[in-house]
Design a protein around this motif. Structure first.
Motif, PDB file in Angstrom:
ATOM      1  N   UNK A 210     -25.827 -68.298  51.554  1.00 25.19           N
ATOM      2  CA  UNK A 210     -24.920 -67.149  51.550  1.00 25.19           C
ATOM      3  C   UNK A 210     -23.942 -67.229  50.382  1.00 25.19           C
ATOM      4  N   UNK A 211     -23.428 -68.432  50.108  1.00 24.26           N
ATOM      5  CA  UNK A 211     -22.517 -68.602  48.972  1.00 24.26           C
ATOM      6  C   UNK A 211     -23.208 -68.241  47.655  1.00 24.26           C
ATOM      7  N   UNK A 212     -24.479 -68.618  47.534  1.00 21.90           N
ATOM      8  CA  UNK A 212     -25.223 -68.288  46.318  1.00 21.90           C
ATOM      9  C   UNK A 212     -25.390 -66.783  46.162  1.00 21.90           C
ATOM     10  N   UNK A 213     -25.562 -66.073  47.267  1.00 23.55           N
ATOM     11  CA  UNK A 213     -25.676 -64.615  47.184  1.00 23.55           C
ATOM     12  C   UNK A 213     -24.323 -64.006  46.799  1.00 23.55           C
ATOM     13  N   UNK A 214     -23.241 -64.648  47.208  1.00 23.86           N
ATOM     14  CA  UNK A 214     -21.935 -64.193  46.748  1.00 23.86           C
ATOM     15  C   UNK A 214     -21.789 -64.366  45.251  1.00 23.86           C
ATOM     16  N   UNK A 215     -22.288 -65.471  44.715  1.00 29.46           N
ATOM     17  CA  UNK A 215     -22.256 -65.687  43.265  1.00 29.46           C
ATOM     18  C   UNK A 215     -23.120 -64.664  42.537  1.00 29.46           C
ATOM     19  N   UNK A 216     -24.236 -64.270  43.175  1.00 32.08           N
ATOM     20  CA  UNK A 216     -25.052 -63.208  42.596  1.00 32.08           C
ATOM     21  C   UNK A 216     -24.245 -61.916  42.492  1.00 32.08           C
TER      22      UNK A 216
END
Length: 225
Positions: A210-216
């Motif tokens: 989920x954090x990686x999708x926030x970075x996206x």
């Protein structure tokens, strides 16, 4: 950010020179899952000292990792804003404590406040074209899922809306124009910090995803990211 307990927290770190404290706890391979506060701050590496005040504030209230003495786990990340405003004005332990004292779930200020007081954006065309960044909040609901985010926006790039238009960015005639050829001076290197939160039954690796999708989301809404 003082999250409810218990919680499961992880992170996604991008960029070439992040300045952080205690984020290694958030890696999925590490045993701890819970944090007791998250600090976003300004002042470059100096500003990480504000975490000391947050740790002291939590310890006084008996909040922390359960050991002989409760140890508050406070991951922290900082923006490099020393080129804006007075570089001698840096948050420290006093400011960390003040932030905890002022914590609230309603009436939260946005804009040039707190960690984002000296944040700027639109620096890709040269520092003379930069404009104010800031601290912002957002929330989205879809099919029963509720996700909220806060961000400290201190970007090299321009901030874009969902329609692709520039919301905040360089003052050049056409902010979407990227100057051809090598830059006349080294490009500045700045940071966008964000905390994404949701209520769900997720393990640490799910939260990392989920954090990686926030970075996206940062790469979509800021150009160049």
């Amino acid at each position: 950010v003082i999250p409810p307990l218990p919680n499961v927290t992880s992170c996604d770190i991008r960029g070439s020179a992040p300045s952080t404290r205690e984020v290694e706890h958030l890696h999925p391979d590490r045993r701890l899952t819970e944090v007791h506060a998250i600090l976003l701050t300004g002042g470059s590496a100096f500003g990480l000292a504000a975490a000391d005040g947050v740790v002291e504030w939590l310890e006084e209230r008996g909040v922390g990792y359960a050991s002989r003495v409760p140890v508050p786990i406070v991951p922290a990340a900082v923006i490099n804003d020393l080129g804006s405003g007075d570089p001698k004005v840096r948050p420290g332990p006093k400011e960390g404590r003040s932030a905890c004292d002022a914590a609230t779930d309603t009436g939260i200020e946005t804009g040039l406040v707190g960690a984002a007081a000296a944040a700027t954006v639109g620096k890709w065309a040269g520092l003379e074209h930069r404009v104010a960044g800031g601290f912002g909040m957002g929330r989205a609901e879809h099919e029963g899922a509720d996700v909220a985010a806060v961000a400290v926006v201190n970007a090299v790039g321009d901030v874009l809306g969902s329609d692709g238009n520039v919301i905040a960015g360089t003052q050049t005639d056409d902010p979407r124009f990227i100057r051809p050829g090598p830059p006349r001076a080294p490009l500045p290197s700045n940071t966008v910090l964000a905390v994404v939160a949701t209520r769900a039954s997720l393990d640490k690796r799910d939260v990392r995803w989920l954090a990686s999708r926030g970075a996206d989301g940062v790469t979509i809404s800021i150009r160049p990211a």
